[in-house]
Design a protein around this motif. Structure first.
Motif, mmCIF file in Angstrom:
data_model
loop_
_atom_site.group_PDB
_atom_site.id
_atom_site.type_symbol
_atom_site.label_atom_id
_atom_site.label_comp_id
_atom_site.label_asym_id
_atom_site.label_seq_id
_atom_site.Cartn_x
_atom_site.Cartn_y
_atom_site.Cartn_z
ATOM 1 N N LEU A 104 46.254 13.928 2.537
ATOM 2 C CA LEU A 104 46.608 13.430 1.204
ATOM 3 C C LEU A 104 46.874 14.626 0.301
ATOM 4 O O LEU A 104 46.119 14.939 -0.618
ATOM 5 C CB LEU A 104 45.490 12.553 0.637
ATOM 6 N N SER A 105 47.946 15.308 0.581
ATOM 7 C CA SER A 105 48.260 16.566 -0.092
ATOM 8 C C SER A 105 49.770 16.727 -0.179
ATOM 9 O O SER A 105 50.534 15.909 0.344
ATOM 10 C CB SER A 105 47.640 17.742 0.679
ATOM 11 N N ASP A 106 50.177 17.784 -0.846
ATOM 12 C CA ASP A 106 51.593 18.017 -1.072
ATOM 13 C C ASP A 106 52.283 18.381 0.239
ATOM 14 O O ASP A 106 51.895 19.352 0.900
ATOM 15 C CB ASP A 106 51.763 19.150 -2.087
ATOM 16 N N PRO A 107 53.306 17.635 0.645
ATOM 17 C CA PRO A 107 54.001 17.957 1.900
ATOM 18 C C PRO A 107 54.643 19.340 1.892
ATOM 19 O O PRO A 107 54.947 19.881 2.955
ATOM 20 C CB PRO A 107 55.051 16.846 2.020
ATOM 21 N N ALA A 108 54.816 19.935 0.705
ATOM 22 C CA ALA A 108 55.407 21.273 0.637
ATOM 23 C C ALA A 108 54.514 22.322 1.288
ATOM 24 O O ALA A 108 55.007 23.386 1.679
ATOM 25 C CB ALA A 108 55.674 21.647 -0.821
ATOM 26 N N VAL A 109 53.194 22.039 1.421
ATOM 27 C CA VAL A 109 52.287 23.022 2.008
ATOM 28 C C VAL A 109 51.895 22.675 3.440
ATOM 29 O O VAL A 109 51.101 23.383 4.055
ATOM 30 C CB VAL A 109 51.012 23.180 1.145
ATOM 31 N N TRP A 110 52.440 21.613 3.992
ATOM 32 C CA TRP A 110 52.095 21.229 5.360
ATOM 33 C C TRP A 110 52.685 22.221 6.352
ATOM 34 O O TRP A 110 53.835 22.631 6.247
ATOM 35 C CB TRP A 110 52.617 19.828 5.677
ATOM 36 N N ARG A 111 51.864 22.601 7.322
ATOM 37 C CA ARG A 111 52.313 23.568 8.326
ATOM 38 C C ARG A 111 52.099 23.077 9.760
ATOM 39 O O ARG A 111 52.701 23.609 10.675
ATOM 40 C CB ARG A 111 51.558 24.888 8.139
ATOM 41 N N PRO A 115 55.041 20.978 9.834
ATOM 42 C CA PRO A 115 55.746 20.797 8.569
ATOM 43 C C PRO A 115 56.650 19.573 8.637
ATOM 44 O O PRO A 115 56.920 19.034 9.713
ATOM 45 C CB PRO A 115 56.556 22.087 8.451
ATOM 46 N N VAL A 116 57.109 19.141 7.478
ATOM 47 C CA VAL A 116 58.115 18.078 7.442
ATOM 48 C C VAL A 116 59.327 18.620 6.694
ATOM 49 O O VAL A 116 59.213 19.550 5.896
ATOM 50 C CB VAL A 116 57.583 16.805 6.748
ATOM 51 N N PRO A 117 60.521 18.073 6.954
ATOM 52 C CA PRO A 117 61.740 18.588 6.304
ATOM 53 C C PRO A 117 61.638 18.516 4.780
ATOM 54 O O PRO A 117 61.095 17.563 4.220
ATOM 55 C CB PRO A 117 62.834 17.660 6.836
ATOM 56 N N TRP A 171 60.294 15.581 1.115
ATOM 57 C CA TRP A 171 59.129 15.802 0.256
ATOM 58 C C TRP A 171 59.024 14.790 -0.870
ATOM 59 O O TRP A 171 57.942 14.241 -1.117
ATOM 60 C CB TRP A 171 59.158 17.221 -0.317
ATOM 61 N N ALA A 172 60.100 14.552 -1.569
ATOM 62 C CA ALA A 172 60.045 13.636 -2.712
ATOM 63 C C ALA A 172 59.646 12.232 -2.270
ATOM 64 O O ALA A 172 58.823 11.565 -2.921
ATOM 65 C CB ALA A 172 61.389 13.614 -3.434
#
Length: 267
Positions: free
Chosen positions: A73-80, A83-85, A89-90
């Motif tokens: 439950l966090s910002d997908p921009a920091v997923w490693r 990662p996701v494209p 993100w939005a």
């Protein structure tokens, strides 16, 4: 090829309780448990038997506490991992389900905490990313009032565990999982960072939080164990196990982190 038989040892509810008591777990105490089911051997009954054994060792007056974190439950921009494209993100932020302590599963902490989370009478703290679940007479005292802008600091269950004289049980896990060390990060100069997450009731929110990381926690734990005679070591099933007070771990980590991992320059 036939499936090879398990190598053991055979672990049961009764052997777990007996070995925990032999290690030094006391009836009536409060125990913050970090665990690895696979480290124990062949457990008859799986995670249910482990939780039963822990509760048996603690007795009716003891309280079992586990981390039930939800780092997804966090910002997908920091997923490693993975990662996701970026073009997702939005949409991910807009559609991510809000945290619900009753139904949101724990993630990345193993199957034993998830079993505790769903145990009859279990209570869970309200932080959407770093919650704890507890079973026992002190569960409400420990899990209540977890501030939404304090992941693992003074207004989290960790500080209450410290005050209550709780101990940490590391059941087949290393010091990298020791959440008590994070409380020390709130007591030394540390940077603050924006943290994105789904908002209660829907939508997206961003809060400012103390930056936390388990970087070098294994090294910190090694020094803590070497320097402080409070760590009890033993074996439960096949798992290397450690038992020590939350307060001692936090106090040592405050001094160690200030010297070995100064982060003021990041602020």
């Amino acid at each position: 090829m036939p499936t090879p038989p398990p190598t053991g040892p055979l672990v049961t509810r009764d052997t777990l309780a007996s070995e925990l008591c032999a290690l030094g777990v006391q009836p009536g105490e409060t125990l913050l448990t970090h665990s690895s089911l696979s480290s124990l051997g062949w457990v008859n009954g799986g995670p249910v038997a482990v939780v039963q054994g822990l509760l048996d060792a603690l007795g009716p007056d003891g309280t079992l506490v586990v981390p039930t974190q939800t780092g997804d439950l966090s910002d997908p921009a920091v997923w490693r991992n993975p990662p996701v494209p970026q073009e997702w993100w939005a949409a991910v932020r807009a559609t991510m389900p809000s945290y619900d302590p009753r139904i949101t599963p724990a993630r990345g902490v193993g199957v034993i905490p998830e079993t505790v989370r769903t145990w009859p009478g279990a209570l869970r703290s309200g932080h959407p990313q770093t919650s704890f679940a507890a079973v026992g007479p002190r569960a409400a005292e420990i899990t209540g009032g977890h501030a939404p802008d304090c992941r693992l600091g003074e207004r989290s269950p960790l500080a209450r565990l410290e005050k209550l004289g709780a101990r940490v049980l590391m059941l087949g896990t290393g010091y990298a999982t020791c959440t008590s060390f994070h409380l020390a990060e709130y007591r030394i100069p540390s940077p603050r960072v924006p943290v994105g997450r789904p908002a209660p009731g829907g939508g997206w929110e961003e809060v400012t939080e103390v930056s936390i990381t388990s970087d070098r926690f294994d090294e910190l734990g090694y020094d803590f164990e070497r320097d402080r005679p409070v760590v009890v070591r033993g074996q439960v099933g096949a798992a290397e196990t450690r038992l020590f007070p939350v307060a001692d771990a936090v106090a040592y980590a405050e001094r160690w982190l200030a010297v070995h991992r100064p982060r003021e320059e990041e602020m």
